[in-house]
Scaffold this active site. Structure first.
Site, PDB file in Angstrom:
ATOM      1  N   LEU A  29      48.939  54.512  75.854  1.00 18.71           N
ATOM      2  CA  LEU A  29      48.827  55.281  77.102  1.00 18.71           C
ATOM      3  C   LEU A  29      48.269  56.677  76.850  1.00 18.71           C
ATOM      4  O   LEU A  29      47.696  57.296  77.728  1.00 18.71           O
ATOM      5  CB  LEU A  29      50.191  55.384  77.788  1.00 18.71           C
ATOM      6  CG  LEU A  29      50.817  54.070  78.286  1.00 18.71           C
ATOM      7  CD1 LEU A  29      52.236  54.300  78.756  1.00 18.71           C
ATOM      8  CD2 LEU A  29      49.985  53.458  79.398  1.00 18.71           C
ATOM      9  N   GLY A  30      48.463  57.167  75.626  1.00 17.29           N
ATOM     10  CA  GLY A  30      47.952  58.505  75.324  1.00 17.29           C
ATOM     11  C   GLY A  30      48.525  59.008  74.014  1.00 17.29           C
ATOM     12  O   GLY A  30      49.442  58.411  73.454  1.00 17.29           O
ATOM     13  N   GLY A  32      49.225  62.898  71.683  1.00 13.12           N
ATOM     14  CA  GLY A  32      49.166  64.362  71.669  1.00 13.12           C
ATOM     15  C   GLY A  32      49.509  64.905  70.308  1.00 13.12           C
ATOM     16  O   GLY A  32      49.435  64.180  69.310  1.00 13.12           O
ATOM     17  N   ALA A  33      49.879  66.181  70.274  1.00 14.75           N
ATOM     18  CA  ALA A  33      50.152  66.861  69.013  1.00 14.75           C
ATOM     19  C   ALA A  33      51.359  66.251  68.310  1.00 14.75           C
ATOM     20  O   ALA A  33      51.399  66.168  67.087  1.00 14.75           O
ATOM     21  CB  ALA A  33      50.384  68.342  69.260  1.00 14.75           C
ATOM     22  N   GLY A  35      52.975  63.025  69.067  1.00 13.75           N
ATOM     23  CA  GLY A  35      52.980  61.596  68.799  1.00 13.75           C
ATOM     24  C   GLY A  35      52.159  60.816  69.797  1.00 13.75           C
ATOM     25  O   GLY A  35      51.408  61.383  70.585  1.00 13.75           O
ATOM     26  N   VAL A  37      52.002  57.627  72.820  1.00 17.60           N
ATOM     27  CA  VAL A  37      52.816  56.920  73.806  1.00 17.60           C
ATOM     28  C   VAL A  37      52.182  55.557  74.080  1.00 17.60           C
ATOM     29  O   VAL A  37      50.975  55.451  74.289  1.00 17.60           O
ATOM     30  CB  VAL A  37      52.927  57.723  75.121  1.00 17.60           C
ATOM     31  CG1 VAL A  37      53.812  56.987  76.127  1.00 17.60           C
ATOM     32  CG2 VAL A  37      53.486  59.112  74.864  1.00 17.60           C
ATOM     33  N   LYS A  50      57.431  56.410  73.060  1.00 20.44           N
ATOM     34  CA  LYS A  50      56.769  57.472  72.310  1.00 20.44           C
ATOM     35  C   LYS A  50      57.197  57.393  70.853  1.00 20.44           C
ATOM     36  O   LYS A  50      58.388  57.270  70.562  1.00 20.44           O
ATOM     37  CB  LYS A  50      57.128  58.839  72.899  1.00 20.44           C
ATOM     38  CG  LYS A  50      56.374  59.987  72.226  1.00 20.44           C
ATOM     39  CD  LYS A  50      56.435  61.269  73.020  1.00 20.44           C
ATOM     40  CE  LYS A  50      55.647  62.376  72.343  1.00 20.44           C
ATOM     41  NZ  LYS A  50      55.625  63.611  73.120  1.00 20.44           N
ATOM     42  N   ASP A 142      54.714  73.075  78.605  1.00 20.81           N
ATOM     43  CA  ASP A 142      53.363  72.521  78.520  1.00 20.81           C
ATOM     44  C   ASP A 142      52.943  71.864  79.835  1.00 20.81           C
ATOM     45  O   ASP A 142      52.581  70.688  79.862  1.00 20.81           O
ATOM     46  CB  ASP A 142      53.298  71.522  77.372  1.00 20.81           C
ATOM     47  CG  ASP A 142      51.876  71.300  76.860  1.00 20.81           C
ATOM     48  OD1 ASP A 142      50.971  72.031  77.313  1.00 20.81           O
ATOM     49  OD2 ASP A 142      51.682  70.413  76.026  1.00 20.81           O
TER      50      ASP A 142
END
Lengths: 304, 246
Positions: A29-30, A32-33, A35, A37, A50, A142
């Site tokens: 799903l995505g 980031g910095a 981990g 998901v 996640k 964030d």
């Protein structure tokens, strides 16, 4: 994350070291910095998982999700289902947690499809949620377009990643430069309500401008320039960006006032729709007069 | 809990050490005195061969108990913060792990605790990293090839100051450049809480010469012991700060 690209991927199944839950990784799903998901399944229902090798950050995120649960009767953020460790075949230790999968569209996509009048309405709901969050001692941190999802029925703006959520008064844990007031030289990185409101205003500006804009030589001027395109929301966003609101309620009240004022006589609805609805009931002459009126209105609107 | 002080050296370089003793050996010496050594190596864009080597950068950080990263200059701002924060957490976790072993016996590290129990321990780790005092000595390579990167270094350091000063604990920063005219490294900015004034010192950084990374690290190490001695005499033999692991 070392080796994670190869070890953690769509198609594998994770089993928890402590609670022995079994989770298939259906789709990414995505990431980031902290981990990545994945979409997973739990008791036949879709859920989000996640996973990361950054143990401390992950454990603190779980703490945040747990404490948000305690805010009574109000779902701030996704609901937490399970938290566990995963030891990969190569022996690498990962931490993961499973939470509610919030389905919906991105805010910018939604506004494009449904119309700009939805932006202030959705912001209103988010300001309420932020107020609840702030009152329980947390700052989201964030806040950005990527971390917001519009869920339907009823249409509500919800946040999906609590990685930056920080205790009130501490240093913001995670942020994204464009939305960070420190980056723009317009305030500190201390976790306080006005930090979130700045990020919220930048999110709105990003949508209204059709994208992010650069910091430039003088950051304040770049923001001022972007504010020109903000229309009715301009005074509200300007106040949020300069830290004039000390809490979400103040900003919410101003927004409500602004939205109620909108009912004044100036026609803002698209002219084409107006002519169409009138054509059925009235004669040709009248509809021509109306069309001319609408075109004039449209020209004035464009000139403004 | 008494206020504690975490000490770090942050080495920013774009080349390999080519003069004097092995920097990894000096880093090990620093670590033995509870000073963590972090290294950021800046890569040259559009070059297939880099003068900075991953191996050296990793070796220095490993010996110094710190964190290393090899990056292009655009990523410097976020990397400087990430490395500083990660090294803080690592140091504190190390101390906590040792305590756990002492209390619960061997085989009881953070990894051996179930996630819910681990949360309580890590909350303590986070509390300490928020409230601990931090001293960072920034050691900047000012050899000729760094010349066009100093502007980015300056911005990254100002940003670091914004992030660190949002914490509850106190911060002190000092900047050293290397090589100096006669010495291995020279102090270009004395200990201060705020790095905003960094703009005024950066033009002072003369660029050129060799890369004596080892001796420069030793100079940084001396600065820390000078500072500690000064503090001791000022407090009439009493140390105000409790140092980690000491």
């Amino acid at each position: 994350m070392k080796n994670s690209a190869a070890e953690i991927r769509t198609g594998i199944r994770l089993s928890g070291k402590w609670h022995h839950g079994d989770y298939p990784l259906i789709r990414k799903l995505g990431s980031g910095a902290i981990g990545s998901v994945y979409l997973t399944e739990r008791n036949g229902i879709h859920a989000a998982l996640k996973i990361s090798d950054k143990r401390t950050s992950m454990t603190m995120e779980v703490k945040v999700l747990q404490s948000l649960k305690k805010v009574q009767g109000y779902f701030l953020g996704p609901c937490l289902f399970d938290t566990d460790d995963y030891v990969s075949p190569s022996g690498q230790l990962y931490t993961f947690y499973v939470m509610e999968y919030i389905q919906g569209s991105r805010l910018d996509t939604y506004i494009k499809a449904k119309g700009p009048e939805w932006l202030p309405v959705l912001l209103l709901g988010l300001l309420d949620d932020l107020d609840h969050l702030h009152r329980s001692g947390w700052i989201f941190g964030d806040l950005k377009l990527d971390n917001l999802v519009v869920s339907e029925k009823p249409a509500r703006l919800r946040w999906v990643d609590v990685g930056g959520t920080t205790q009130l008064g501490r240093a913001i844990k995670e942020y994204t430069e464009f939305y960070d007031r420190g980056h723009w030289g317009m305030g500190s990185r201390k976790a306080e309500p006005s930090y979130d409101l700045f990020a919220l205003a930048m999110t709105a500006l990003e949508i209204l401008n059709g994208g992010r804009f650069a910091k430039g030589e003088t950051p304040k001027n770049s923001i001022k320039k972007a504010l020109h395109g903000a229309g009715k929301l301009r005074p509200l966003l300007e106040k949020a960006l300069t830290g004039k609101y000390t809490d979400s309620i103040g900003m919410k009240q101003d927004l409500v006032k602004l939205l109620m004022k909108k009912k004044s006589p100036t026609p803002v609805s698209p002219p084409s729709r107006m002519t169409k609805s009138n054509r059925r009931k009235t004669g040709l002459g009248e509809s021509i007069v109306l069309s001319v009126y609408a075109i004039i209105c449209y020209v004035i609107y464009l000139l403004q | 809990m008494k206020p504690s002080t975490l000490k770090q050296i942050l080495l920013i370089t774009d080349g390999c050490s080519n003069r004097g003793e092995d920097p990894a050996a000096v880093a090990a010496l620093a670590y033995a005195q509870h000073i963590t050594v972090n290294v950021i190596g800046i890569l040259e864009e559009g070059h297939a061969e880099h003068s900075v080597s991953l191996e050296e950068v990793e070796n220095i950080a490993k010996a110094g108990g710190g964190v290393s990263q090899l990056i292009y200059k655009q990523a410097l701002t976020e990397t400087v913060q990430m490395v500083t924060k990660q090294a803080m957490t690592q140091t504190i976790e190390g101390v906590v792990n040792q305590e756990l072993k002492q209390i619960l016996g061997p085989g009881n590290t953070l990894d051996d605790l179930p996630p819910d129990k681990r949360g309580d321990v890590l909350e303590v780790v986070e509390d300490i990293s928020e409230t601990a005092n931090l001293e960072v000595l920034i050691l900047v390579d000012t050899s000729a090839s760094m010349h066009h990167k100093l502007q980015v270094v300056k911005e990254a350091l100002i940003d670091l100051s914004i992030s660190m000063n949002a914490r509850l604990g106190n911060n002190k920063f000092a900047i050293f450049g290397f090589p100096g005219k006669r010495e291995a490294a020279v102090k270009v900015m004395d200990w201060t809480e705020r790095l905003e004034n960094v703009s005024s010192v950066f033009p002072k950084l003369a660029t050129g010469g060799v890369t004596p990374t080892g001796p420069a690290l030793r100079e940084a190490l001396h600065e820390f012991s000078r500072q500690t001695l000064g503090k001791r005499s000022a407090n009439d033999g009493m140390t105000e700060y409790e140092e980690f692991g000491s």
